[in-house]
Design a protein around this motif. Structure first.
Motif, PDB file in Angstrom:
ATOM      1  N   GLU A  73       0.820  -1.197   0.000  1.00  0.00           N
ATOM      2  CA  GLU A  73       0.000   0.000   0.000  1.00  0.00           C
ATOM      3  C   GLU A  73       0.860   1.255   0.000  1.00  0.00           C
ATOM      4  OE1 GLU A  73      -1.929  -1.310   3.411  1.00  0.00           O
ATOM      5  OE2 GLU A  73      -0.392  -0.653   4.812  1.00  0.00           O
ATOM      6  N   ASN A  75       2.071   3.956   1.990  1.00  0.00           N
ATOM      7  CA  ASN A  75       2.179   4.024   3.449  1.00  0.00           C
ATOM      8  C   ASN A  75       3.489   4.717   3.824  1.00  0.00           C
ATOM      9  OD1 ASN A  75       2.136   3.624   6.194  1.00  0.00           O
ATOM     10  ND2 ASN A  75       2.201   1.393   6.111  1.00  0.00           N
ATOM     11  N   TYR A 103      -3.980  -4.022   4.103  1.00  0.00           N
ATOM     12  CA  TYR A 103      -4.809  -3.248   5.016  1.00  0.00           C
ATOM     13  C   TYR A 103      -5.613  -2.197   4.282  1.00  0.00           C
ATOM     14  CZ  TYR A 103      -6.341  -0.820   9.166  1.00  0.00           C
ATOM     15  OH  TYR A 103      -7.115  -0.269  10.135  1.00  0.00           O
ATOM     16  N   PHE A 107      -2.694   4.117   3.291  1.00  0.00           N
ATOM     17  CA  PHE A 107      -2.684   4.008   4.748  1.00  0.00           C
ATOM     18  C   PHE A 107      -1.840   5.138   5.322  1.00  0.00           C
ATOM     19  CE2 PHE A 107      -0.958   2.285   8.776  1.00  0.00           C
ATOM     20  CZ  PHE A 107      -2.156   2.059   9.430  1.00  0.00           C
ATOM     21  N   GLY A 126      -9.358  -5.090   2.254  1.00  0.00           N
ATOM     22  CA  GLY A 126      -9.368  -4.170   3.380  1.00  0.00           C
ATOM     23  C   GLY A 126     -10.095  -2.894   3.028  1.00  0.00           C
ATOM     24  N   THR A 162      -4.419   2.396  14.985  1.00  0.00           N
ATOM     25  CA  THR A 162      -4.542   0.939  14.890  1.00  0.00           C
ATOM     26  C   THR A 162      -3.627   0.212  15.862  1.00  0.00           C
ATOM     27  OG1 THR A 162      -2.881   0.854  13.120  1.00  0.00           O
ATOM     28  CG2 THR A 162      -5.191   1.076  12.467  1.00  0.00           C
TER      29      THR A 162
END
Length: 314
Positions: A73, A75, A103, A107, A126, A162
């Motif tokens: 992702e 991130n 995820y 992100f 996700g 998270t």
């Protein structure tokens, strides 16, 4: 002493040196961060991997993403700064695709001043995006997101962390000129939405505020097209429709629409408890059909449980 003062004055007058760079990323990138930069386009193994870009991109950097399917992702490890955002963008008309496990396609946790432009998320297990734990002044634009099978918040701006129970609001994010479609699930329950604010987490109110959602298209959300919470957010000039066309009726549910498909509400303003959703603006949106949900007594264009709301010109 005079020389010292003169030196300090010169330091203040000389513009700061910028080390911002143009970098190239591909799904098969193998180059080091030092070797994947420059104005000449790089592709394949000559570019960096997205993981390398995530680890190294710094304020002012522009990461050009070549087309293809990415296995990780977006991130980033670092934040940008005001006037020097970190940009992840598609190159020309190529499509950086995020699909399958992971995820989220995007992100951002405790990261600010990040811009994402022109990516595609499809068949994601996700979320389309997660902007949380004090992530502010981020921008997602020009992107397409479709088919996410997660259970509820398929895209969220939240205070949630998270990794811990800390809850820092995410403010001043801008989601604009994107398409979101076919997210969540509808069997005899309904799940799936794009939302601002997680409501109340562990007794802490998610006060994510001053976020702007505009000029997007939202269609076929399992629970609704968009779920608005938090404070002083703006939902403006979007298109919503959630008619009976995508989610097949499996039978045996509370409702059984003659079309053979379920729909749901378009835009819901959720009040998670006292004083959790206030002073938001909803204006200039176009709302198409809402359809029969599987487990409720009807669906609406706008369902409002907020306080001190301005809802106009829709």
């Amino acid at each position: 002493m005079k020389k010292l003062i003169l030196s300090l004055i010169l330091l203040l007058l000389i513009p700061s040196i910028s080390f911002a760079a143009t970098k190239w990323v591909s799904p098969t990138g193998a180059a080091t961060w030092a070797n994947c930069g420059g104005e000449t386009p790089l592709e394949g193994a000559a570019a960096c991997s997205l993981a390398t870009a995530n680890s190294n991109a710094a304020a002012g950097d522009v990461v050009n993403m070549r087309g293809g399917t990415y296995g990780v992702e977006i991130n980033p490890s670092n934040s940008g700064t005001s006037g020097n955002v970190i940009t992840f963008q598609k190159y020309l008309n190529e499509v950086p695709l995020f699909t399958g496990t992971g995820y989220a396609a995007i992100f951002l946790q405790a990261k600010s001043y990040i811009k994402i432009d022109g990516v595609k998320g499809s068949n994601i297990t996700g979320r389309f995006f997660f902007i949380g734990n004090g992530s502010s002044y981020n921008e997602i634009t020009g992107s397409t997101f479709e088919l996410a099978s997660g259970t509820f918040s398929l895209g969220i701006i939240t205070c949630f962390n998270t990794a811990s129970s800390v809850c820092n609001p995410s403010n001043h994010n801008w989601i604009h000129n994107n398409t979101f479609s076919k997210y969540g699930s509808v069997d005899c329950n309904d799940n799936g939405t794009i939302r601002i604010s997680s409501g109340i987490l562990g007794g802490m109110t998610d006060t994510s505020s001053y976020n702007t959602i505009e000029n997007n298209v939202f269609s076929y959300g399992g629970h609704d097209g968009f779920d608005l919470g938090g404070f002083r957010n703006v939902i403006r000039n979007n298109v919503f429709h959630n008619e009976e066309a995508y989610y097949s009726d499996p039978g045996g549910c509370t409702n059984s629409p003659t079309s053979g498909y379920f729909g749901n509400r378009n835009l819901i303003v959720t009040n998670y408890g006292a004083n959790t959703t206030q002073y938001n603006l909803i204006e200039g949106n176009r709302l198409g059909h809402a359809g029969t949900p599987p487990d409720d007594d009807g669906a609406f264009g706008i369902e409002n449980a907020g306080e001190y709301m301005i809802i106009r010109h829709n």
